[in-house]
Design a protein around this motif. Structure first.
Motif, short mmCIF file in Angstrom:
data_model
loop_
_atom_site.label_atom_id
_atom_site.label_comp_id
_atom_site.label_asym_id
_atom_site.label_seq_id
_atom_site.Cartn_x
_atom_site.Cartn_y
_atom_site.Cartn_z
N GLY A 180 0.80 -1.22 0.00
CA GLY A 180 0.00 0.00 0.00
C GLY A 180 0.83 1.26 0.00
O GLY A 180 1.78 1.40 0.78
N GLN A 181 0.51 2.17 -0.90
CA GLN A 181 1.20 3.46 -1.02
C GLN A 181 0.18 4.53 -1.37
O GLN A 181 -0.81 4.26 -2.04
CB GLN A 181 2.28 3.41 -2.11
CG GLN A 181 3.35 2.35 -1.92
CD GLN A 181 4.27 2.28 -3.11
OE1 GLN A 181 5.29 2.94 -3.17
NE2 GLN A 181 3.89 1.49 -4.11
N VAL A 182 0.45 5.75 -0.91
CA VAL A 182 -0.51 6.83 -1.17
C VAL A 182 0.25 8.12 -1.46
O VAL A 182 1.38 8.33 -0.98
CB VAL A 182 -1.45 7.02 0.03
CG1 VAL A 182 -0.69 7.54 1.26
CG2 VAL A 182 -2.61 7.96 -0.30
N ALA A 183 -0.35 8.97 -2.30
CA ALA A 183 0.21 10.29 -2.61
C ALA A 183 -0.94 11.30 -2.65
O ALA A 183 -2.02 11.01 -3.17
CB ALA A 183 0.94 10.28 -3.95
N VAL B 113 2.52 17.02 -6.46
CA VAL B 113 2.45 16.03 -5.38
C VAL B 113 3.08 16.65 -4.13
O VAL B 113 4.23 17.10 -4.16
CB VAL B 113 3.18 14.73 -5.77
CG1 VAL B 113 3.04 13.70 -4.66
CG2 VAL B 113 2.62 14.18 -7.08
N ILE B 114 2.33 16.67 -3.03
CA ILE B 114 2.79 17.39 -1.84
C ILE B 114 2.97 16.51 -0.61
O ILE B 114 3.60 16.94 0.37
CB ILE B 114 1.81 18.52 -1.47
CG1 ILE B 114 0.41 17.97 -1.18
CG2 ILE B 114 1.77 19.58 -2.56
CD1 ILE B 114 -0.53 18.99 -0.56
N ALA C 245 8.85 7.27 -2.62
CA ALA C 245 9.04 6.69 -3.95
C ALA C 245 7.77 6.79 -4.78
O ALA C 245 7.82 7.06 -5.99
CB ALA C 245 9.49 5.23 -3.83
N PHE C 246 6.63 6.62 -4.13
CA PHE C 246 5.36 6.66 -4.85
C PHE C 246 5.05 8.08 -5.31
O PHE C 246 4.46 8.29 -6.38
CB PHE C 246 4.23 6.12 -3.96
CG PHE C 246 2.93 5.93 -4.69
CD1 PHE C 246 2.83 5.09 -5.79
CD2 PHE C 246 1.79 6.60 -4.27
CE1 PHE C 246 1.63 4.91 -6.45
CE2 PHE C 246 0.58 6.43 -4.92
CZ PHE C 246 0.50 5.58 -6.02
#
Length: 594
Positions: A306-309, A418-419, A424-425
């Motif tokens: 799981g990754q989020v941006a 992207v903040i 990496a994501f």
């Protein structure tokens, strides 16, 4: 001026306090003046300072403080409300000379002012209930009333100051500091008279004024790293979720107030203000995301891979926020292909997991707590708008941008940045955004879609006042359309034109020969004017600007920003400016349609 006994006592007190200060700093090895709160450390300091124990040290400190306070109070022993002020607020009846002087200073309701000040001296508010506080006020009153009289809206500024004082727990410190720093009296008067919205914030949270009184207030504003450090200290990891929400709001409001005052006093440019507001929002989002992720993990565990941006759009994406800006956000996530549920006791599917993360993040930013609301959040720029999922998997985001996104969505994507999220994501999402923006376009389709979209917007709501800077024909929306259209039709062959920031994008378009220098100069000048007026108006008022009802202090700021002698001339300048943008829009978009 003082007796020989007073001179001797004060010299002894000074030497003693100075020696204690040195020993505190020798123990701590830092620039501090704080006595230890821990008893053992206090006793150690007592011995280090030459005392037998902590009790005798404490008694010497107490008697020294009381002695100094006594001599300080004696300076005002014979002060009365009437002496040296030019005002007389004693007795039941109003003093005619005082009322006349108030009227001459610009106050329209001198009798009401007099009654309010009499209430102050009667101890109506907590801040005025000590003799010393009232004496400090007596000294301060002439300068205060003069400053309020010059504020542009004397009666409104006085009423705001009255509300401000009513919320203070004590007045001694504030009045003493203002007496020692008289320039701040004018500053507070300017806030109260020119920016009702900011004054209301100060009245609700008078402790925010402490920041203005710091010597470093007008030095260089803290950058993003310094803001992040401030938040880290104020919102430690040990706090529970509700405490995190409150503390983030406290820090956020204090920093917004600081930026607002700097904008109001013209000690930072509109671009600097936009960047400062944006850095603050980014840091608060990053901190709240950490707590939201931890809270979600406690409830539902984790999702494999799981990754989020968090992607900022609009003004936050371009680092151009104002004090009243919403947050335009998109949440993008990913996970392992074979991950079907989360690992915790309450298992949910990956899409439910990240939808709940998004919902809790929005709630953390928008929910009213005892410390108020932090931001409003707008998620309508996510793929498929309000009809789409609240969080989008990156594969769906890429597919949507390649095959389904409307032209206006591509234009909006020029502001995407992207903040927050997994490191990496974040890079992966930034790459996906850039890939989408540099894709080849059909110019005629872009010109036609943009023109149709703008016509629809004006047909649905056609503002008439030139002060509606954003939506009016020739306003900020038209300026943004010009820049965004130029970017997306040229990014394939000239990717250097891309920038989320409007002023930087204009410069890029000129350097890449997409815009001629004259047009670029016009856009740059107008963009800066719109941004400056937006910062001032959003800081000063809530809702639409009505020139007929505008506080005089706010009018002064507007005429200064437009280099105009009066508001009517400022309005004519705006009309000419909007006509210029309409002409550029016509040349760059409308006339390009086949």
């Amino acid at each position: 001026w003082i007796s020989s006994q007073a001179a001797s006592d004060l010299k002894d007190a000074y030497r003693f306090l100075r020696q204690v200060e040195h020993r505190i700093q020798m123990v701590a090895d830092q620039q501090t003046h704080q006595l230890p709160g821990d008893q053992q450390r206090f006793d150690d300091l007592a011995i280090f300072s030459g005392f037998a124990d902590g009790a005798s040290f404490a008694e010497k400190l107490r008697t020294t403080f009381e002695l100094v306070q006594k001599y300080y109070d004696d300076l005002f022993e014979d002060s009365t409300v009437e002496e040296g002020t030019g005002f007389n607020f004693s007795g039941d009846a109003d003093d005619e000379e005082t009322l006349l002087r108030l009227q001459q200073m610009g106050f329209g309701q001198p009798a009401t002012i007099s009654a309010t000040i009499k209430g102050w001296y009667a101890g109506r508010y907590r801040a005025m209930r000590t003799k010393v506080a009232r004496e400090r006020l007596t000294e301060l009153l002439p300068r205060l009333m003069t400053a309020l009289g010059r504020s542009g809206d004397p009666d409104g500024a006085f009423a705001a100051f009255d509300r401000f004082v009513s919320g203070l727990p004590t007045g001694i410190q504030l009045f003493s500091l203002l007496r020692a720093n008289p320039q701040f009296v004018d500053l507070i008067a300017n806030i109260l008279g020119a920016a009702p919205r900011l004054a209301q914030e100060m009245s609700r949270r008078p402790q925010m004024l402490d920041a203005v009184l710091e010597p470093t207030f007008f030095s260089e504003l803290p950058g993003k790293q310094e803001i992040a450090k401030t938040i880290e200290l104020a919102v430690p990891a040990t706090l529970d979720f509700d405490q995190v929400l409150d503390q983030c709001r406290v820090v956020g409001r204090e920093q917004m107030f600081r930026i607002g005052v700097r904008t109001l006093t013209d000690t930072m440019s509109p671009a600097e203000a936009g960047k400062a507001y944006s850095h603050l929002a980014e840091c608060l989002i990053e901190r709240l995301l950490l707590s939201v992720k931890q809270d979600l993990q406690d409830r539902h565990g984790t999702v494999d891979g799981g990754q989020v941006a968090i992607v900022a759009m609009g003004k936050l994406g371009g680092k151009e926020m104002t004090s009243a800006s919403d947050l335009d956000l998109i949440v993008i996530y990913d996970h392992d292909e074979d991950a079907f549920t989360s690992s915790g006791p309450k298992q949910v599917s990956p899409n439910q997991y990240f939808a709940r993360l998004t919902q809790r993040l929005i709630s953390a930013l928008t929910a009213p707590t005892p410390e108020g609301v932090l931001y409003e959040v707008d998620m309508r720029l996510r793929p498929s708008g309000n009809k789409g999922p609240i969080a989008t998997r990156i594969s769906s985001f890429i597919d949507y941008q390649e095959n389904s996104a409307w032209t206006w969505e591509k234009m909006a994507l020029t502001r995407a940045r992207v903040i927050a999220g997994d490191a990496a994501f974040k890079d992966r999402v930034s790459g996906a955004i850039r890939t989408s923006l540099v894709a080849e376009r059909d110019e005629q389709t872009v010109f036609r879609d943009a023109a149709d979209m703008r016509k629809t917007m004006l047909d649905n709501k056609k503002p008439n006042s030139p002060w509606e800077l954003k939506a009016i024909s020739g306003g900020m929306v038209d300026l943004e359309f010009i820049i965004q259209v130029m970017q997306i039709i040229n990014a394939n062959s000239k990717p250097a034109v891309l920038s989320q920031n409007l002023l930087t994008a204009i410069a890029n378009l000129a350097s890449e020969d997409v815009l001629d220098q004259q047009t670029a100069n016009q856009l740059d000048r107008i963009c800066q004017l719109y941004q400056q007026l937006s910062q001032i108006l959003k800081l000063g008022i809530t809702g639409e600007f009505d020139p007929q009802k505008a506080p005089l202090g706010l009018v002064k700021l507007i005429t200064a920003a437009t280099a105009s002698p009066d508001l009517a001339t400022s309005e004519e300048l705006l009309k000419d400016t909007q006509s210029t943008i309409r002409e550029i829009y016509k040349n760059q978009i409308s006339d390009k349609l086949a």
